[in-house]
Write a protein that holds these residues in place. Structure first.
Motif, PDB file in Angstrom:
ATOM      1  N   GLU A   6       0.821  -1.214   0.000  1.00 46.07           N
ATOM      2  CA  GLU A   6       0.000   0.000   0.000  1.00 46.07           C
ATOM      3  C   GLU A   6       0.852   1.260   0.000  1.00 46.07           C
ATOM      4  N   SER A   7       2.017   1.196   0.639  1.00 51.01           N
ATOM      5  CA  SER A   7       2.881   2.374   0.700  1.00 51.01           C
ATOM      6  C   SER A   7       3.307   2.829  -0.694  1.00 51.01           C
ATOM      7  N   VAL A   8       3.416   1.890  -1.618  1.00 52.13           N
ATOM      8  CA  VAL A   8       3.772   2.229  -2.998  1.00 52.13           C
ATOM      9  C   VAL A   8       2.536   2.703  -3.755  1.00 52.13           C
ATOM     10  N   ALA A   9       1.432   1.998  -3.571  1.00 54.52           N
ATOM     11  CA  ALA A   9       0.200   2.323  -4.298  1.00 54.52           C
ATOM     12  C   ALA A   9      -0.316   3.719  -3.969  1.00 54.52           C
ATOM     13  N   THR A  10      -0.054   4.192  -2.759  1.00 54.15           N
ATOM     14  CA  THR A  10      -0.557   5.504  -2.349  1.00 54.15           C
ATOM     15  C   THR A  10       0.465   6.623  -2.549  1.00 54.15           C
ATOM     16  N   LEU A  48      -5.577  -5.393 -11.904  1.00 58.14           N
ATOM     17  CA  LEU A  48      -5.148  -4.694 -10.693  1.00 58.14           C
ATOM     18  C   LEU A  48      -6.226  -3.758 -10.164  1.00 58.14           C
ATOM     19  N   LEU A  49      -6.879  -3.035 -11.062  1.00 55.10           N
ATOM     20  CA  LEU A  49      -7.803  -1.970 -10.655  1.00 55.10           C
ATOM     21  C   LEU A  49      -9.247  -2.433 -10.488  1.00 55.10           C
ATOM     22  N   ALA A  50      -9.513  -3.700 -10.734  1.00 55.25           N
ATOM     23  CA  ALA A  50     -10.889  -4.204 -10.704  1.00 55.25           C
ATOM     24  C   ALA A  50     -11.363  -4.527  -9.290  1.00 55.25           C
ATOM     25  N   ARG A  51     -11.218  -3.551  -8.405  1.00 53.18           N
ATOM     26  CA  ARG A  51     -11.719  -3.663  -7.038  1.00 53.18           C
ATOM     27  C   ARG A  51     -12.158  -2.291  -6.570  1.00 53.18           C
ATOM     28  N   GLU A  52     -13.210  -2.255  -5.786  1.00 51.39           N
ATOM     29  CA  GLU A  52     -13.766  -0.973  -5.356  1.00 51.39           C
ATOM     30  C   GLU A  52     -12.765  -0.129  -4.574  1.00 51.39           C
ATOM     31  N   ASP A  53     -11.865  -0.795  -3.839  1.00 51.33           N
ATOM     32  CA  ASP A  53     -10.920  -0.044  -3.012  1.00 51.33           C
ATOM     33  C   ASP A  53      -9.663   0.384  -3.770  1.00 51.33           C
ATOM     34  N   ARG A  54      -9.665   0.223  -5.094  1.00 51.84           N
ATOM     35  CA  ARG A  54      -8.499   0.618  -5.883  1.00 51.84           C
ATOM     36  C   ARG A  54      -8.728   1.925  -6.645  1.00 51.84           C
ATOM     37  N   ALA A  55      -9.760   2.671  -6.271  1.00 50.71           N
ATOM     38  CA  ALA A  55     -10.086   3.904  -7.000  1.00 50.71           C
ATOM     39  C   ALA A  55      -8.967   4.938  -6.894  1.00 50.71           C
ATOM     40  N   ILE A  56      -8.387   5.071  -5.714  1.00 56.78           N
ATOM     41  CA  ILE A  56      -7.306   6.053  -5.540  1.00 56.78           C
ATOM     42  C   ILE A  56      -6.099   5.655  -6.378  1.00 56.78           C
ATOM     43  N   LEU A  57      -5.805   4.367  -6.416  1.00 59.92           N
ATOM     44  CA  LEU A  57      -4.700   3.890  -7.242  1.00 59.92           C
ATOM     45  C   LEU A  57      -4.970   4.177  -8.716  1.00 59.92           C
ATOM     46  N   ALA A  58      -6.198   3.952  -9.152  1.00 50.65           N
ATOM     47  CA  ALA A  58      -6.552   4.254 -10.544  1.00 50.65           C
ATOM     48  C   ALA A  58      -6.326   5.731 -10.840  1.00 50.65           C
ATOM     49  N   GLY A  85     -17.118  -0.391 -10.951  1.00 54.53           N
ATOM     50  CA  GLY A  85     -17.661  -0.637  -9.623  1.00 54.53           C
ATOM     51  C   GLY A  85     -17.221   0.320  -8.535  1.00 54.53           C
ATOM     52  N   TYR A  86     -16.573   1.424  -8.897  1.00 56.50           N
ATOM     53  CA  TYR A  86     -16.175   2.389  -7.878  1.00 56.50           C
ATOM     54  C   TYR A  86     -17.385   3.160  -7.365  1.00 56.50           C
ATOM     55  N   LYS A  87     -17.273   3.698  -6.167  1.00 54.67           N
ATOM     56  CA  LYS A  87     -18.321   4.568  -5.646  1.00 54.67           C
ATOM     57  C   LYS A  87     -18.462   5.778  -6.561  1.00 54.67           C
ATOM     58  N   VAL A  88     -19.641   6.385  -6.552  1.00 52.34           N
ATOM     59  CA  VAL A  88     -19.931   7.476  -7.487  1.00 52.34           C
ATOM     60  C   VAL A  88     -18.904   8.596  -7.378  1.00 52.34           C
ATOM     61  N   GLU A  89     -18.600   9.018  -6.172  1.00 55.07           N
ATOM     62  CA  GLU A  89     -17.643  10.117  -6.016  1.00 55.07           C
ATOM     63  C   GLU A  89     -16.264   9.728  -6.532  1.00 55.07           C
ATOM     64  N   ASP A  90     -15.869   8.488  -6.304  1.00 53.83           N
ATOM     65  CA  ASP A  90     -14.574   8.022  -6.807  1.00 53.83           C
ATOM     66  C   ASP A  90     -14.564   7.997  -8.332  1.00 53.83           C
ATOM     67  N   ALA A  91     -15.664   7.542  -8.922  1.00 51.88           N
ATOM     68  CA  ALA A  91     -15.764   7.521 -10.384  1.00 51.88           C
ATOM     69  C   ALA A  91     -15.717   8.939 -10.950  1.00 51.88           C
TER      70      ALA A  91
END
Length: 240
Positions: free
Chosen positions: A60-64, A96-106, A154-160
């Motif tokens: 996570e330290s790299v992804a963020t 890699l990005l096909a998860r709801e919690d990966r929006a920030i990484l995207a 599948g990201y939350k609306v605000e993330d999308a």
């Protein structure tokens, strides 16, 4: 290195000083330096794509870290002159990005794509590249990259919404615009959003970024033109 990262079930790789520094340090990332990647054969670049996915997935330290060299290396793989490298990289980044919690990484990856395009320093074709793969970076290659980074619905609306806004510069790169002057609007629709409502909702931030702090580049002018035609409210605000 990709194998080491995959086998690191205890996530101990960050404690391996020299190896971790060579991979992730902002100044000392010798493994992923631009010159190293530019000289690497296609099969090595394919492995770099796998390495980037694995590291971003596990640490996570790299992804963020918005300035991580791993992000830039992944983008360079996705824009490689070799079609086989790009194709493999696109599959890796989609997974890699096909998860709801990966929006920030995207969003971080799209931001890095914007930076790479702004720098204009992308791989040159290697001498031994097969003739059928010898191409310069094209609008389609850039658009394929953007679409891969924004492929998960599948990201939350605000993330999308924030992801779509981050993609404004890359979808308005002149090379993209020359082949499709509606790519951002289509991306917004793909994400299940309404462009007019999106612009209106973030109008203050958009005006600050593209009007108050306007930098005269072809990309910025194209972005403003799109914002103006997104709807009556968007047009009035952007033109103010």
């Amino acid at each position: 290195m990709a194998a080491l990262a995959q086998l690191d079930t205890e996530q101990e790789l960050p404690t391996c000083g020299t190896a971790w520094t060579a991979l992730t340090h902002h100044q000392k990332h010798v493994l992923l330096h631009d010159r190293v990647l530019a000289a690497a054969p296609d099969d090595v670049l394919t492995q770099v794509g796998l390495l980037c996915r694995t590291v971003l997935e596990k640490y996570e330290s790299v992804a963020t870290d918005k300035n991580s060299p791993v992000l830039k290396a992944f983008i360079l793989v996705l824009l490689s002159p070799a079609k086989s490298v790009r194709t493999a990289g696109i599959e890796e980044v989609k997974a890699l990005l096909a998860r709801e919690d990966r929006a920030i990484l995207a969003r971080n990856l799209v931001q890095k794509l914007n930076e790479v395009l702004e720098e204009g320093r992308i791989f040159t074709v290697k001498e031994k590249t097969p003739p059928e793969d010898k191409v310069d970076v094209t609008g389609k290659m850039i658009l394929d990259c953007v679409q891969a980074l924004c492929s998960f619905k599948g990201y939350k609306v605000e993330d999308a919404e924030r992801l779509a806004l981050e993609a404004l510069p890359s979808t308005h790169n002149p090379l993209v615009e020359a082949m499709n002057n509606n790519s951002w609007m289509k991306l917004v629709a793909y994400l299940g959003l309404d462009a007019g409502r999106l612009v209106n909702r973030y109008l203050t931030q958009l005006k600050q970024l593209y009007i108050t702090d306007f930098t005269s580049t072809e990309t910025a002018r194209l972005v403003v033109a799109t914002l103006v035609r997104c709807g009556p409210a968007g047009a009035g605000g952007a033109a103010a």
